[in-house]
Design a protein around this motif. Sequence first.
Motif, short mmCIF file in Angstrom:
data_model
loop_
_atom_site.label_atom_id
_atom_site.label_comp_id
_atom_site.label_asym_id
_atom_site.label_seq_id
_atom_site.Cartn_x
_atom_site.Cartn_y
_atom_site.Cartn_z
N THR A 72 0.84 -1.20 0.00
CA THR A 72 0.00 0.00 0.00
C THR A 72 0.88 1.25 0.00
O THR A 72 2.08 1.18 0.26
CB THR A 72 -0.90 0.06 1.25
N VAL A 73 0.25 2.38 -0.27
CA VAL A 73 0.93 3.67 -0.08
C VAL A 73 0.10 4.46 0.93
O VAL A 73 -1.12 4.52 0.82
CB VAL A 73 1.12 4.44 -1.40
N ILE A 74 0.78 5.02 1.92
CA ILE A 74 0.08 5.58 3.07
C ILE A 74 0.22 7.09 3.14
O ILE A 74 1.33 7.63 3.20
CB ILE A 74 0.63 4.93 4.37
N ASP A 75 -0.93 7.76 3.14
CA ASP A 75 -0.92 9.21 3.40
C ASP A 75 -1.21 9.36 4.89
O ASP A 75 -2.36 9.16 5.33
CB ASP A 75 -2.00 9.90 2.55
N PRO A 76 -0.19 9.71 5.69
CA PRO A 76 -0.38 9.68 7.15
C PRO A 76 -1.48 10.63 7.62
O PRO A 76 -2.21 10.30 8.55
CB PRO A 76 0.97 10.11 7.71
N ALA A 77 -1.60 11.80 6.97
CA ALA A 77 -2.61 12.77 7.41
C ALA A 77 -4.00 12.17 7.29
O ALA A 77 -4.82 12.26 8.21
CB ALA A 77 -2.51 14.05 6.59
N VAL A 78 -4.27 11.50 6.17
CA VAL A 78 -5.59 10.90 5.94
C VAL A 78 -5.80 9.71 6.86
O VAL A 78 -6.88 9.51 7.43
CB VAL A 78 -5.77 10.49 4.46
N ALA A 137 5.48 5.88 -8.30
CA ALA A 137 6.58 6.16 -9.23
C ALA A 137 7.89 6.28 -8.45
O ALA A 137 8.92 5.72 -8.83
CB ALA A 137 6.29 7.43 -10.02
N ASP A 138 7.85 7.00 -7.31
CA ASP A 138 9.06 7.14 -6.48
C ASP A 138 9.50 5.79 -5.91
O ASP A 138 10.69 5.53 -5.75
CB ASP A 138 8.81 8.13 -5.34
N LYS A 139 8.51 4.95 -5.61
CA LYS A 139 8.85 3.60 -5.09
C LYS A 139 9.64 2.84 -6.16
O LYS A 139 10.71 2.29 -5.88
CB LYS A 139 7.55 2.86 -4.74
N SER A 140 9.14 2.86 -7.40
CA SER A 140 9.83 2.16 -8.50
C SER A 140 11.18 2.79 -8.80
O SER A 140 12.12 2.11 -9.18
CB SER A 140 8.99 2.19 -9.77
#
Length: 446
Positions: A72-78, A137-140
């Motif tokens: 997953t990709v996590i937006d901490p604020a949300v 994209a940054d992960k890749s």
Amino acid sequence: MANVVVIGAQWGDEGKGKVTDLLSRSADVVVRYQGGVNAGHTVVVQGQTFKLHLIPSGILYPDTECIIGSGTVIDPAVLIEELDTIESLGISTKNLLISETAHVTMPYHRLIDQASEERRGSKKIGTTGRGIGPTYADKSERAGIRVLDLMDSEVLQEKLNWTIIQKNVILERLYELPPLDPATVIEQYQCYAERLRPHVVDSSLKIYQAIEQKRNILFEGAQGTLLDLDHGTYPYVTSSNPVAGGACVGAGVGPTMIDRVIGVAKAYTTRVGEGPFPTELDGKLGELLCERGAEFGTTTGRRRRCGWFDAVIGRYAVRINGIDCLAITKLDVLDTIEEINVCVAYEIDGQGCNHFPSSAHRFAQCRPIYKTLPGWQKSTAECRSLEDLPKQALDYLKFLAELMAVPIALVSLGASRDQTIIIEDPIHGPKRALLDANGAPVTSEV
Ligand code: GDP
Ligand code: IMO
Ligand code: MG
């Protein structure tokens, strides 16, 4: 014991949240394996509505462990807002675990997502604007910030100081936006880190231990098969792998550990965002489906495009995911319709086509070939068994099972947990449902 993957068989919003919540009563662990806060999963229990973006839909059960997995990709604020909302409703989040190897959505990801969509103009993808594509994209690119980095103040500082300088070049020069101040972002994310720290774990180890203890694990997909980065209507897709195979990578389990795959599909089709959609209805019928189905996005509030059920993409979803059985949702939305169309094949350049074409350009040229079935024009919202259903509704379901060549295990007739017909227990029952692949009712083994 069974480890089950729940996936969307269309373009998302099929009702995965409702189905996952329902099946979570038999699960010990529920894992979200991909996607981020682009997802919006709605669960309705006793008149109370819960809208979940990252937290798995098993959270309403006090003893169920809920894991936000590595993929997953996590937006901490949300996520923090979601935790606060859930807790304010009296639901404990003590069993929520967050993977230390998940990637973190940063403010520049959101800004770049929104700015690049604006620049694309008429060629936009119609993203949720939540920074999902740029985070993946940054992960890749191996330039991402992981939860592990977020938890280490020094590493976070070092990485963000470097990364924000690079991102500011893009923000300022390419998109003519004001730069971000590294110190402000670092301080903000350090606060988020403290709030999330108690939940952070080595998630694939936790899942492996649960498997060793023979606990039931449910893997909850977000988005849907046709939004899959590799197998969907590229480029009109999301940036992760919602397909069942994505559960192995995103949760960190081997394929041999998955016992079943449940495909969730609406009794018709919807899509949010841009991209081809052969069975889309523009006129009054489209409006009727939208109105009766309350087809407005959980995450962005956008109106969902509506159309008839498409069995070509349905069969494709069965193939790509290895679906064992189906959960058909929102049958009640069709209650008032006189005649219902189902797309059985496409016509392209004057030729019949039974398969989903990989090219979005070609897919856009596909014209649906419909089979028309009579509607039932009665309310199904109170039906609780197949016997309660009007004959035409049962025939409609049998037709879908036959076209998709997989049994239907569950039918949903309303947003509420109890508005469901469980034909066959998709987790513990035998690997077939009462409505078999030929659409014929088979005798009960339950
Ligand atoms: P998800 O993203 O796949 O979890 O689906 P969403 O929650 O985004 O969208 C499905 C919507 O339909 C939600 O508002 C649900 O509450 C609602 N829903 C789910 N099942 C049914 C059903 O059988 N009938 C009706 N009328 N609504 C349903
Ligand atoms: P759930 O889990 C429906 C769509 C967006 C857009 C495309 C790419 O609730 O089913 P993104 O922000 O991911 O880069 O957008 O994917 N999309 C969804 N559509 N349901 C979703 O999630 C979606 N998540 C993303 O509308 O077309
Ligand atoms: Mg949704």
